[in-house]
Motif scaffolding. Structure first.
Motif, PDB file in Angstrom:
ATOM      1  N   GLY A 165      37.693  37.213   6.648  1.00  0.00           N
ATOM      2  CA  GLY A 165      38.512  36.546   7.580  1.00  0.00           C
ATOM      3  C   GLY A 165      38.409  35.616   8.374  1.00  0.00           C
ATOM      4  N   THR A 166      37.580  35.849   9.265  1.00  0.00           N
ATOM      5  CA  THR A 166      37.657  35.010  10.760  1.00  0.00           C
ATOM      6  C   THR A 166      36.184  34.804  11.195  1.00  0.00           C
ATOM      7  N   ARG A 178      37.485  30.363   1.900  1.00  0.00           N
ATOM      8  CA  ARG A 178      37.734  31.247   2.606  1.00  0.00           C
ATOM      9  C   ARG A 178      39.579  31.435   2.527  1.00  0.00           C
ATOM     10  N   GLU A 179      39.909  30.164   1.959  1.00  0.00           N
ATOM     11  CA  GLU A 179      41.694  30.229   2.298  1.00  0.00           C
ATOM     12  C   GLU A 179      41.928  30.863   0.729  1.00  0.00           C
ATOM     13  N   PRO A 188      36.385  37.946  -5.633  1.00  0.00           N
ATOM     14  CA  PRO A 188      37.828  38.289  -4.425  1.00  0.00           C
ATOM     15  C   PRO A 188      36.319  38.783  -3.500  1.00  0.00           C
ATOM     16  N   TYR A 189      36.627  38.254  -1.934  1.00  0.00           N
ATOM     17  CA  TYR A 189      35.727  37.974  -0.781  1.00  0.00           C
ATOM     18  C   TYR A 189      37.019  38.272   0.091  1.00  0.00           C
ATOM     19  N   ASP A 190      37.102  38.667   1.192  1.00  0.00           N
ATOM     20  CA  ASP A 190      37.980  38.688   2.328  1.00  0.00           C
ATOM     21  C   ASP A 190      36.621  38.585   3.381  1.00  0.00           C
ATOM     22  N   GLY A 238      40.203  33.550  -0.232  1.00  0.00           N
ATOM     23  CA  GLY A 238      39.805  34.976  -0.202  1.00  0.00           C
ATOM     24  C   GLY A 238      38.807  34.893  -1.380  1.00  0.00           C
ATOM     25  N   VAL A 239      37.778  34.116  -1.756  1.00  0.00           N
ATOM     26  CA  VAL A 239      37.139  34.296  -2.550  1.00  0.00           C
ATOM     27  C   VAL A 239      35.666  33.734  -2.280  1.00  0.00           C
TER      28      VAL A 239
END
Length: 820
Positions: free
Chosen positions: A504-505, A456-457, A500-502, A459-460
């Motif tokens: 979020g929360t 998550r940090e 890449p994969y965002d 973004g991948v």
């Protein structure tokens, strides 16, 4: 003659196939003269190039052997092999032998039904058991037609690969049955089912259909016959549509037989199933889905496996992977069980993934099995679950038109013969597929699953192949994401180490619909969010994926057992309705609870009671919750009240539930051998016999553990189901003081167990009697040492290595989360 046999080497099989063609088998069996043995007269006609070879034969004794009318010395038989020097040309070999009835689910298995004392026989010729029924050249690529003639007691019926006709009855109470000559079959497909079986007959699209089960199951078979026959018709219609090739083996009989080791066996014309699939107590939809997919799976084999058979065992994955994929697909597409994929996600996914992460993992294809016994070790979750997943991916890549055009080309080119994986892939390429070389290398010839996690940090999505089996696989899968509490799905293509994969929360579940194959553990944010998201989740496939991701994380010490219990409390996964060892709640009780703190079992029990009161009365979810409540109960008075009939509304008493309560009382020490013996005497069915053994072995007394141990060592002879039940009852949490001496005895005495058991059962008892609850480094060391013992055969070594890996992983969880 010596009784010990030797496993067929692949090199020997290639040489024998080069020198021989088998023309036909004619087999005469006398099942009416003795209860321990039977007469077997085999006439094999074959042609030879003239080089020396051998016949496979594992008898009790030999009466006579002739080759082209000239006698051969029976004493030449050595370790299951009769040397032959036939000369070039056509030959006729006649072997008159006495063969053993067996009680281990292999060869010609003879069983006595405890309900009425009647005897039943069935044949299981798989792998290397055929030579205990008839003399043969026992390898998959020496196919030939078979004609059977069977003498049996007059009150028996006889069913086999070819349609059976009652030809004559005799004054001595026996009868003669003649069976139609079959299409060319491999030896491992040959079967015979004989006894006072209850029959149901029907017909569909010109194919005679039949069902059979023991007479004591007649009412239950009749109750389920319409469902079974309806599914059979639906599956035939769909396979005829998909393949455009009609079923070629005459009649199609489905025999439900006692004490069968596997789920089923695809013998052409006479498929055999384990008879617990005829339900004698109330079952959940999950159990019916399992039966439906098994019916569809075995029918798929009639084309892929029976019309065209692998040349050698290391290509048998094609049979199983293909039947697993099509059996599941056809069940979901054309039967009433359109939710089959959901139930299978619970029951089969982890079976394959865990196997694929073990030290004993192997490629799906091209395992290079040097002999038949080595090949048997690779019939596991990789051959079935991972292989099915790969074929599902290939179908998505090629599309139905090219996929099935290639299959039909393969079946047509090699009809009633043998073929290899290369032959099949060549057929797909002829049908229009692009070069499949890289796909084959990455997915079929390289072992181990990729692990894909959300970082998550960064973004991948990070893809990590197993270090021991590096591969560069492309994954095309869906990702489910909880956006403001609602789940949204998108497709992602993962081609490199990082994609890449965002997120979020938001909570994220990777590959929720099993588009790919890999380990997809949830990240910490998702685990926390699932506590509030699980109760409202209505997508059943997604729910199954969540639990598979949690199980994968636990398997790799990547989730705190306390967090798993918190998720269980949020929504106990009774949607996975079965309590079979591979399913979710048995995993919870066996693996999570022992590592999740002193109150873990009580919390699971409370969650089960909560589901019991909230799920609809009479529903399968309520039944699944009640079963879990029994398995987790610690109050003997509550269990006694249930045994006395004070059941929750919607739960009806039946034999299965009664024995489950009795087994749990035994674990708690709240019953005794006398009460259990009286229960068996009151209802002496096959189910009761097995559960009585489980309950007796579960009692927290030395006498109970000796009862179980005598079955492991062979001091007490017991059929296969009872052996396994004794082992599973042996080791119970909270009984460590009683079982402590047996931990050392297991490692000291297991090398001698090979003299008491063999084949399939030997591996099963090794696994069932393993001291699974002993989470100690010394037990790990002893397991690893025993696996290297010279007296340990490959099948036992495989089970021990797998057990050591599981124990090591449990110890890793405890070390990572010591506060649990």
């Amino acid at each position: 003659m010596t009784s010990q046999s030797q496993s067929l080497q692949h090199s020997e099989a290639r040489e024998r196939r080069r020198t021989l063609d088998v023309t036909s088998y004619d087999v005469r069996l006398d099942l009416a003269s003795d209860e321990a043995t039977f007469g077997s007269v085999t006439t094999v006609r074959f042609t030879s190039t003239g080089e020396a070879t051998f016949l496979d034969l594992k008898p009790v004794s030999v009466r006579a052997i002739t080759l082209d009318g000239l006698p051969l010395d029976p004493d030449l038989l050595d370790r299951g092999r009769l040397p032959l020097d036939p000369g070039a040309g056509a030959h006729e070999l006649v072997v008159d032998a006495v063969m053993p009835f067996r009680n281990d689910g292999e060869g010609l298995h003879r069983s006595v039904d405890p309900a009425d004392g009647r005897h039943y026989v069935y044949g299981m010729s798989f792998m290397d058991a055929a030579p205990t029924i008839f003399a043969c050249f026992d390898q998959p690529d020496l196919k030939a037609p078979y004609t059977f003639h069977v003498r049996a007691p007059r009150d028996w019926v006889v069913i086999g690969n070819g349609a059976a006709t009652l030809a004559e009855t005799f004054a001595d109470g026996s009868a003669q049955w003649e069976l139609a000559t079959t299409q060319p079959l491999s030896t491992y497909f040959v079967t015979l089912v004989a006894g006072p079986y209850h029959l149901v007959r029907d017909e569909h699209d010109g194919i005679p259909l039949g069902l059979s089960a023991r007479a004591s199951l007649a009412r239950d078979l009749d109750k389920d016959a319409d469902e079974l026959l309806t599914m059979t018709r639906q599956c035939f219609d769909e396979y005829h549509r998909l393949f455009g090739i009609r079923y070629p083996f005459g009649h199609y009989h489905q025999a439900f037989v006692p004490e069968f080791n596997a789920g089923a066996m695809e013998n052409p014309g006479c498929v055999t199933f384990r008879d617990p699939l005829i339900f004698t107590s109330r079952v959940t939809r999950g159990a019916r889905v399992t039966r439906a997919t098994t019916v569809a799976h075995e029918m798929a084999h009639q084309w892929f496996g029976n019309i065209v058979t692998p040349r050698w065992w290391d290509d048998l994955w094609l049979n199983e992977s293909f039947a697993e994929y099509l059996g599941n697909r056809v069940t979901a597409d054309v039967t009433e069980y359109d939710d089959a994929w959901t139930h299978l996600a619970y029951a089969r996914r982890q079976w394959g993934l865990v196997a694929d992460q073990r030290p004993t993992t192997h490629p799906v294809a091209g395992n290079g099995a040097v002999d038949a016994l080595a090949a048997l070790q690779d019939f596991d979750g990789i051959s079935y679950s991972r292989g099915s997943s790969v074929l599902k991916q290939l179908n998505a890549r090629l599309g139905d038109e090219v996929f099935f055009a290639g299959v039909v080309d393969h079946l047509t080119r090699h009809r009633f013969g043998n073929a290899t994986m290369q032959d099949l892939f060549a057929s797909w390429e002829r049908a229009g597929a692009a070069d499949l070389g890289s796909f084959t290398t990455s997915w079929l010839r390289t072992a181990g699953p990729d692990t894909i996690v959300l970082d998550r940090e960064a973004g991948v999505l990070r893809r990590t192949p197993p270090a021991e089996h590096p591969a560069d696989r492309t994954h095309v899968l869906r990702v489910a994401r909880a956006v403001a509490g609602a789940w949204e799905t998108s497709e992602v293509r993962i081609e490199g180490p990082e994609t890449p994969y965002d997120a979020g929360t938001d909570a994220v579940v990777l590959d929720p619909y099993e588009d790919s194959w890999g380990v997809f553990p949830p990240d910490r944010v998702t685990v926390e969010a699932l506590r509030s998201l699980l109760p409202a989740m209505d997508d059943q496939r997604l729910l199954a994926a969540v639990w598979n991701s949690v199980r994968s994380a636990f398997h790799n010490a990547a989730i705190d057992p306390a967090d798993v219990v918190a998720l269980l409390t949020a929504r106990l996964p009774v949607e996975d309705t079965e309590l079979a060892p591979r399913n979710t709640l048995p995993w919870v009780l066996a693996s999570v609870v022992p590592l999740a703190g002193d109150d873990a079992l009580a919390r699971v029990h409370a969650a089960a009671l909560g589901r019991l009161s909230s799920d609809p009365e009479g529903s399968e979810l309520q039944l699944a919750a009640f079963r879990t409540a029994i398995a987790s109960a610690e109050d003997a008075d509550v269990l006694r009240s249930w045994l006395a009939g004070a059941l929750p509304p919607g739960i009806e008493p039946d034999l299965a539930l009664r024995w489950q309560v009795l087994v749990r009382l035994a674990v708690l020490g709240a019953t005794d051998a006398a009460e259990l013996d009286a229960e068996l005497e009151a209802d002496p069915t096959a189910v009761s016999r097995v559960e009585h053994t489980r309950a007796r072995a579960s009692l927290p007394t030395t006498e109970a553990k000796e009862f179980a141990w005598a079955r492991l060592t062979g001091a007490v002879d017991a059929p296969n189901y009872e052996l396994v039940a004794a082992g599973l009852g042996m080791w119970r949490g909270g009984q460590e003081q009683v079982t402590a001496p047996y931990v050392e005895r297991y490692f000291a005495e297991l090398p001698e167990v090979v003299t008491a058991h063999s084949g399939w059962v030997l591996a099963d008892v090794t696994d069932a009697f393993f001291p699974s609850g002993s989470l100690d480094a010394s037990v790990l060391a002893a397991t690893q040492a025993l696996a290297e013992h010279d007296a340990i055969p490959p099948s036992l070594r495989r089970r021990l290595v797998d057990r050591a890996d599981q124990l090591q992983r449990m110890l890793a969880v405890r070390a990572a989360y010591p506060g649990a």
